[in-house]
Design a protein around this motif. Structure first.
Motif, short mmCIF file in Angstrom:
data_model
loop_
_atom_site.label_atom_id
_atom_site.label_comp_id
_atom_site.label_asym_id
_atom_site.label_seq_id
_atom_site.Cartn_x
_atom_site.Cartn_y
_atom_site.Cartn_z
N GLY C 189 19.19 79.37 47.27
CA GLY C 189 18.07 78.18 47.98
C GLY C 189 17.44 77.97 46.40
N LEU C 190 17.71 78.79 45.74
CA LEU C 190 16.46 78.27 44.37
C LEU C 190 17.19 77.80 43.35
CD1 LEU C 190 14.32 78.81 42.17
CD2 LEU C 190 15.57 81.27 42.16
N THR C 191 18.65 77.42 43.64
CA THR C 191 19.97 76.62 42.34
C THR C 191 19.24 75.31 43.51
OG1 THR C 191 21.68 78.82 42.56
CG2 THR C 191 22.15 76.60 41.90
N LEU C 192 19.84 75.63 44.55
CA LEU C 192 19.32 74.01 45.03
C LEU C 192 17.99 73.05 44.98
CD1 LEU C 192 20.61 71.74 47.09
CD2 LEU C 192 19.44 73.18 48.86
N ARG C 193 17.18 74.22 44.72
CA ARG C 193 15.47 73.09 44.83
C ARG C 193 15.65 73.06 43.27
NH1 ARG C 193 11.57 70.87 44.85
NH2 ARG C 193 9.65 71.28 44.11
N LEU C 194 16.12 74.20 42.58
CA LEU C 194 16.12 73.83 40.88
C LEU C 194 16.70 72.68 40.41
CD1 LEU C 194 15.93 77.40 39.10
CD2 LEU C 194 13.64 75.80 39.28
N LEU C 195 18.33 72.11 41.27
CA LEU C 195 18.67 71.05 40.57
C LEU C 195 18.06 69.73 41.26
CD1 LEU C 195 22.36 72.43 42.01
CD2 LEU C 195 21.58 72.04 39.69
#
Lengths: 213, 213, 213
Positions: C189-195
């Motif tokens: 989730g964090l990866t998706l949000r930062l991307l």
């Protein structure tokens, strides 16, 4: 809602049509604010099921209705998203849409009364339960879209909800069978609302300019 | 609210006067937005009883207060509608009105504290219960009228609520009798609020312009 | 939240950091509206703990979380007030802040799912519980600051919450251990949000101009 009596079965079908119609009205409001698809889904949900949610919270009725009916959630979100596709055709359907919305207002009001009656609340709370169910979805929609709720300024809308609830309770006190009562109240409320739209009936406005507070 | 002790009886009378005064302030706000009579009634209701409603919801206290007291509902709606008639005379009553509003703020705060105390909530929740009861009605009023809540920007208002709650709890911890405590806290809070109005005391403002978020 | 499993302990620490970060975002929004210190504290509180409050209300989960954890209340109010002091330095911390905010979104979503799962709600309600926890604080902040909620118009935000909840439930259905599942879902989730932030990914907008309603 146990759909046993014919009038209640019909009311249930009307309820499903109505939450779909309310979801569509929410989606259009979201579109006017240029929201993304997620915003459309949220506003659709809140417009359709927010009134019942506030009613359940205020009556202390847990679990809240839609949490036990996932199908309602899917229905209103689908209706909201579908609206983004068909919106350009909907201007032709304005009249149909207004009728569905009016049916929803009346059905929501009757359902809200029934819920509070079953919980033995005082009469004024039963009426308010009907009105909250009928109009709070639209109020939430307008607050989230950052505008003064239309229900406070439009043609007879909340007044129709009030009239339907009062009629339903009066007939009930007079001993009329619930199924028949529901049918009569629904028909009377819908007629009143459609007449109000056609005639642009409004309540008097209270305009106050002094800003001393 | 069992009105046994004299101070609590007095507080109850002040409560009734206060919800009427709050309803009138709500009606005036609705008038500024040119709402119809129904909108006036809703905003009056929400301003007067909305704070207690939110408090009861957050404390999980069901049934919610006013649902067991239809007379409160009739009182605030009547006060709201009456306002539409007498509004033109009210400018002369500005001072009376501000005093009533201030009494309401302090009375609501004390009542909110008592409610949470009886439910054995932690101290910070007791204080917040008092503040929620004191100020959330006004916040709801402003949100429904589509403006930034005044309570976040005006003269000491929420701070008075906080001070009253803190004083009440301090005296209680010191073993002061509840009736006497209520009287002292009420007098001190009302004095503070009236001084704040007269002196236009305000909390410091936090102004932040960068819009990077 | 019993912090037994390592992943849950970590999630709890992230939760504390996240509510502090959300409180700061609320304080900045209040500063843009030139609110006083009290308004800053309220908006900070509502932004940080409002999502969980609405979730608990809708799930009928009493007492509401923060009422049993006064330390959360002190933490978020302190973080909000601290922001008024350090705001001028925060522009340099924009990137840190966005990461904290993103961690909060994902942590809130996972916690919201867990809460509803323990109460045996249907799947769609579990997902909505996660999303409500993740995004409603920001919605309340924006409504109280009198603007259309950003979450309805910004880069992928609510969608990330939805994706995290869906992933968590899928892995759970596949029998993955809760601790591992939490770690994977959080990281994804964090990866998706930062991307999404970096690429300015957005959902399609629904724009609708006709005002016939």
């Amino acid at each position: 809602m146990n759909a046993i009596l014919p009038a209640e079965s019909v009311l249930f079908v009307i309820y499903l049509v109505a939450i779909a119609a309310e979801a569509m009205s929410g989606a259009l409001a979201a579109g006017r604010r240029k929201m993304d698809f997620f915003g459309v889904a949220v506003i659709a949900f809140v417009t359709a099921l927010g009134g019942g949610t506030i009613r359940d919270l205020i009556l202390g009725r847990f679990p809240i209705g839609w949490t036990q009916h996932p199908e309602y959630v899917y229905l209103v979100i689908s209706a909201g998203l579908l609206t983004t596709v068909v919106a350009s055709f909907m201007d032709n359907l304005k009249r149909v849409f207004l009728v569905l919305d009016s049916m929803g207002l009346v059905a929501f009001s009757l359902i809200g009364c029934s819920v509070a009656l079953k919980m033995d609340y005082p009469t004024v709370v039963v009426i308010m339960s009907g009105m909250i169910t009928g109009i709070c979805g639209g109020i939430l929609r307008d607050v989230l879209c950052n505008q003064v709720p239309m229900v406070f300024r439009r043609e007879l809308y909340a007044s129709v909800s009030l009239a339907v609830c009062a009629l339903f309770l009066s007939l009930r006190a007079a001993g009329v069978d619930t199924g028949l009562n529901t049918a009569i109240s629904f028909a009377a409320g819908l007629t009143l609302r459609l007449l109000a739209i056609r005639g642009r009936w409004r309540l008097p406005i209270f305009s106050y300019q002094q800003r001393w507070e």
